[in-house]
Design a protein around this motif. Structure first.
Motif, mmCIF file in Angstrom:
data_model
loop_
_atom_site.group_PDB
_atom_site.id
_atom_site.type_symbol
_atom_site.label_atom_id
_atom_site.label_comp_id
_atom_site.label_asym_id
_atom_site.label_seq_id
_atom_site.Cartn_x
_atom_site.Cartn_y
_atom_site.Cartn_z
ATOM 1 N N LEU A 110 18.764 10.723 94.183
ATOM 2 C CA LEU A 110 17.728 9.639 94.799
ATOM 3 C C LEU A 110 18.133 10.013 96.167
ATOM 4 C CD1 LEU A 110 19.046 7.177 92.479
ATOM 5 C CD2 LEU A 110 16.659 7.777 92.496
ATOM 6 N N ALA A 111 17.016 10.552 97.030
ATOM 7 C CA ALA A 111 16.915 10.880 98.250
ATOM 8 C C ALA A 111 15.682 9.997 98.880
ATOM 9 C CB ALA A 111 16.975 12.261 98.837
ATOM 10 N N PRO A 112 15.992 9.632 100.388
ATOM 11 C CA PRO A 112 14.595 9.218 101.056
ATOM 12 C C PRO A 112 13.415 10.098 100.954
ATOM 13 C CG PRO A 112 16.521 8.866 102.207
ATOM 14 C CD PRO A 112 17.134 9.839 101.140
ATOM 15 N N ALA A 113 12.415 9.541 100.976
ATOM 16 C CA ALA A 113 10.957 10.455 100.708
ATOM 17 C C ALA A 113 10.945 10.931 102.209
ATOM 18 C CB ALA A 113 9.721 9.383 100.518
ATOM 19 N N GLY A 114 10.553 12.305 101.976
ATOM 20 C CA GLY A 114 10.557 12.962 103.402
ATOM 21 C C GLY A 114 11.708 13.832 103.487
ATOM 22 N N LYS B 145 17.624 16.897 89.454
ATOM 23 C CA LYS B 145 16.322 16.698 89.656
ATOM 24 C C LYS B 145 16.204 15.852 90.940
ATOM 25 C CE LYS B 145 12.033 14.145 88.067
ATOM 26 N NZ LYS B 145 11.412 13.377 87.130
ATOM 27 N N LEU B 146 15.569 16.336 91.917
ATOM 28 C CA LEU B 146 15.280 15.554 93.274
ATOM 29 C C LEU B 146 14.292 14.519 93.047
ATOM 30 C CD1 LEU B 146 15.935 15.123 96.343
ATOM 31 C CD2 LEU B 146 13.903 16.988 96.867
ATOM 32 N N THR B 147 14.610 13.374 93.407
ATOM 33 C CA THR B 147 13.715 12.297 93.155
ATOM 34 C C THR B 147 13.382 11.552 94.598
ATOM 35 O OG1 THR B 147 14.419 11.758 91.038
ATOM 36 C CG2 THR B 147 13.191 10.160 91.874
ATOM 37 N N PRO B 148 12.623 11.991 95.307
ATOM 38 C CA PRO B 148 12.180 11.350 96.584
ATOM 39 C C PRO B 148 11.795 9.770 96.362
ATOM 40 C CG PRO B 148 10.998 13.113 96.522
ATOM 41 C CD PRO B 148 11.639 13.027 95.094
ATOM 42 N N VAL B 149 12.506 8.668 97.177
ATOM 43 C CA VAL B 149 12.153 7.312 96.980
ATOM 44 C C VAL B 149 11.506 6.755 98.326
ATOM 45 C CG1 VAL B 149 13.192 5.249 96.261
ATOM 46 C CG2 VAL B 149 14.212 7.362 95.506
ATOM 47 N N THR B 150 10.663 6.155 98.248
ATOM 48 C CA THR B 150 9.692 5.651 99.191
ATOM 49 C C THR B 150 10.189 4.425 99.447
ATOM 50 O OG1 THR B 150 7.593 6.863 98.697
ATOM 51 C CG2 THR B 150 7.601 5.144 100.340
ATOM 52 N N GLY B 151 10.418 3.996 100.745
ATOM 53 C CA GLY B 151 10.796 2.704 101.304
ATOM 54 C C GLY B 151 11.494 2.712 102.540
ATOM 55 N N ALA B 152 11.538 1.537 103.321
ATOM 56 C CA ALA B 152 12.162 1.368 104.563
ATOM 57 C C ALA B 152 13.746 1.381 104.558
ATOM 58 C CB ALA B 152 11.430 0.126 105.068
ATOM 59 N N TRP B 153 14.191 2.261 104.163
ATOM 60 C CA TRP B 153 15.624 2.349 103.929
ATOM 61 C C TRP B 153 16.443 2.429 105.311
ATOM 62 C CZ3 TRP B 153 15.515 1.072 99.172
ATOM 63 C CH2 TRP B 153 14.592 1.614 98.404
ATOM 64 N N PRO B 154 17.293 1.552 105.290
ATOM 65 C CA PRO B 154 18.192 0.893 104.262
ATOM 66 C C PRO B 154 17.828 -0.655 104.275
ATOM 67 C CG PRO B 154 19.497 0.778 106.373
ATOM 68 C CD PRO B 154 18.270 1.606 106.692
ATOM 69 N N LEU C 290 21.730 6.166 102.285
ATOM 70 C CA LEU C 290 20.964 5.241 103.122
ATOM 71 C C LEU C 290 20.159 4.382 102.188
ATOM 72 C CD1 LEU C 290 19.808 4.983 106.205
ATOM 73 C CD2 LEU C 290 18.066 6.922 105.283
ATOM 74 N N ILE C 291 19.862 4.853 100.909
ATOM 75 C CA ILE C 291 19.228 4.069 100.143
ATOM 76 C C ILE C 291 20.233 3.242 99.280
ATOM 77 C CG2 ILE C 291 17.934 4.034 97.903
ATOM 78 C CD1 ILE C 291 16.813 6.913 98.522
ATOM 79 N N ALA C 292 21.108 3.721 98.561
ATOM 80 C CA ALA C 292 22.196 2.963 97.792
ATOM 81 C C ALA C 292 22.898 1.682 98.587
ATOM 82 C CB ALA C 292 23.249 3.749 97.073
ATOM 83 N N CYS C 293 23.319 2.044 99.790
ATOM 84 C CA CYS C 293 24.155 0.922 100.485
ATOM 85 C C CYS C 293 23.328 -0.067 100.858
ATOM 86 C CB CYS C 293 24.792 1.983 101.526
ATOM 87 S SG CYS C 293 26.126 2.894 101.075
ATOM 88 N N VAL D 281 27.862 8.942 101.641
ATOM 89 C CA VAL D 281 27.806 8.313 102.698
ATOM 90 C C VAL D 281 27.837 9.310 103.720
ATOM 91 C CG1 VAL D 281 28.907 6.699 104.173
ATOM 92 C CG2 VAL D 281 28.777 6.333 101.700
ATOM 93 N N HIS D 282 26.822 9.467 104.449
ATOM 94 C CA HIS D 282 26.493 10.230 105.821
ATOM 95 C C HIS D 282 26.989 9.824 106.951
ATOM 96 C CE1 HIS D 282 24.143 13.450 103.500
ATOM 97 N NE2 HIS D 282 23.558 12.396 103.101
ATOM 98 N N LEU D 283 26.674 8.489 106.991
ATOM 99 C CA LEU D 283 27.027 7.494 108.329
ATOM 100 C C LEU D 283 26.997 6.167 107.704
ATOM 101 C CD1 LEU D 283 27.450 7.352 111.365
ATOM 102 C CD2 LEU D 283 24.790 6.686 111.443
ATOM 103 N N PRO D 284 28.295 5.452 107.956
ATOM 104 C CA PRO D 284 28.453 3.854 107.672
ATOM 105 C C PRO D 284 27.176 3.201 108.046
ATOM 106 C CG PRO D 284 30.469 4.866 107.900
ATOM 107 C CD PRO D 284 29.608 5.930 108.426
#
Length: 379
Positions: free
Chosen positions: A8-12, A41-50, A78-81, A100-103
């Motif tokens: 699950l990764a941010p769209a884009g 399986k890459l699943t791009p997730v649309t949204g104003a994350w975080p 960026l999504i999960a947290c 976690v790339h950046l807290p």
């Protein structure tokens, strides 16, 4: 063959016009996991994350509910947290690993109340997950100390690198400066411009900046700083570069300059070293880990293949850059050290192997001083 993994990764994440260290990490990791036998399986997730909208959250919940029970969800943090309630609910059915790339609260410019809310959300989400992947020891230490996560559940998987031919640079080795970083306040370009503006005008140098410009108003502000410092004839803002264009920028350069205020790792530091380029960078976060050390041939003392400088201190940066441009012996020595460091850089395969440990439910490769007795989460 391993069980399927929903990434699950941010769209884009795969948009070449929006390059970032986090996006590159996600894509390279997915590729390497696939080569290790994980059906990812890459699943791009649309949204104003975080900070998603209610509709964003509902759509994410529906996506997770459609996954078979017992599946593995590999989350970009960026999504999960930002959605601890959704992570908690999914923990009853899925195995979950969060990168976690950046807290979240470390992003520059956040309202203090927003930072506190994001920090609390991150803590709850990471405790609900089965394992966390940090991209540096510095980040891992932040997560264990600040959020109270057991060290055995926090895996350190630094970004890898693809080795490249050594950059030829200029004959003198000192004129071409390169910055590869998005035009955001956290990347500290203003400090760099102030330092360069303080240098003697007779010093010959050029700076190229490659990076996305997500905030048009802030990009315009940086252009005004360049003009105020009288550097319009020396500084070029190129926009986002990737592939052959980015390779050409590294080949042009003599030195990478990276001046962030906060940085969990600094993939561009490694990318420059992979081209045999010395690096001058802010002494923050995981940057010292990325820069590393090397032996000068025939000597036995470790040295940095560049310089670590105080973040935000334009005077210190000006002094260091002045020395770089005026001392041929220094440039030659740092170039040799960078070429030596080139040989010891981590690979994307080593990154994927540690993440695979997290996916498989194994404790982290020891990176902390004391192994906690707490068991791994299984639900």
């Amino acid at each position: 063959m391993y069980g399927p993994v929903c990434f699950l990764a941010p769209a884009g994440v795969d948009d070449p016009q929006r390059p970032s260290g986090g996006n590159r990490y996600d894509l390279e990791l997915m590729r390497e996991l696939g080569e290790l036998g994980y059906p990812v399986k890459l699943t791009p997730v649309t949204g104003a994350w975080p900070r998603p909208s209610g509709a964003d959250g509902r759509e994410l919940s529906r996506l997770l509910e459609a996954l078979p029970e017992g599946s593995t969800a590999l989350w970009d943090g960026l999504i999960a947290c930002g959605v601890p309630d959704i992570v908690q609910a999914a923990s009853r059915r899925l195995r979950q690993v969060v990168i976690v790339h950046l807290p979240l609260a470390d992003e520059t410019g956040l309202d203090p109340q927003v930072a506190r809310e994001l920090d609390q959300a991150e803590r709850h989400a990471l405790h609900a997950a089965n394992a966390t992947v940090a991209t540096s020891r510095w980040t891992a230490a932040q997560l264990t100390e600040h959020h109270g996560l057991p060290g055995v559940r926090v895996h350190v998987a630094p970004p890898g690198v693809c080795l490249a031919p050594s950059a030829p640079g200029t004959p003198s080795g000192g004129r071409h400066l390169l910055s590869v970083a998005s035009l955001t306040p956290r990347k500290g370009h203003a400090t760099l411009f102030a330092a360069l503006g303080a240098l003697p005008r007779e010093l010959p140098w050029q700076l190229k900046i490659a990076g996305a410009q997500p905030d048009a108003a802030y990009a315009a502000h940086l252009h005004s700083l360049i003009a105020e410092a009288g550097l319009t004839d020396r500084v070029s803002i190129l926009g986002p570069l990737a592939g052959a264009e980015l390779d050409a920028a590294y080949a042009w350069a003599d030195l990478l300059v990276h001046s962030p205020e906060k940085e969990p790792w600094g993939m561009v530091v490694q990318e420059a070293l992979a081209c045999g380029l010395p690096v001058y960078a802010s002494d923050v976060g995981g940057v010292p880990e990325a820069l590393g050390h090397a032996y000068f041939p025939g000597e036995t003392a470790f040295e940095r293949p560049g310089r670590l400088l105080p973040a935000g201190d334009s005077a210190a940066w000006a002094e260091a850059l002045n020395e770089w441009m005026c001392e041929l012996r220094l440039r030659d020595r740092l170039r040799t050290l960078a070429e030596q460091r080139q040989r010891t850089l981590p690979t994307w395969r080593s990154t994927a192997l540690e993440v695979a440990m997290a996916l498989g439910g194994f404790p982290s490769t020891p990176w902390h001083t004391e192994l906690e007795a707490a068991p791994l989460a299984t639900s």
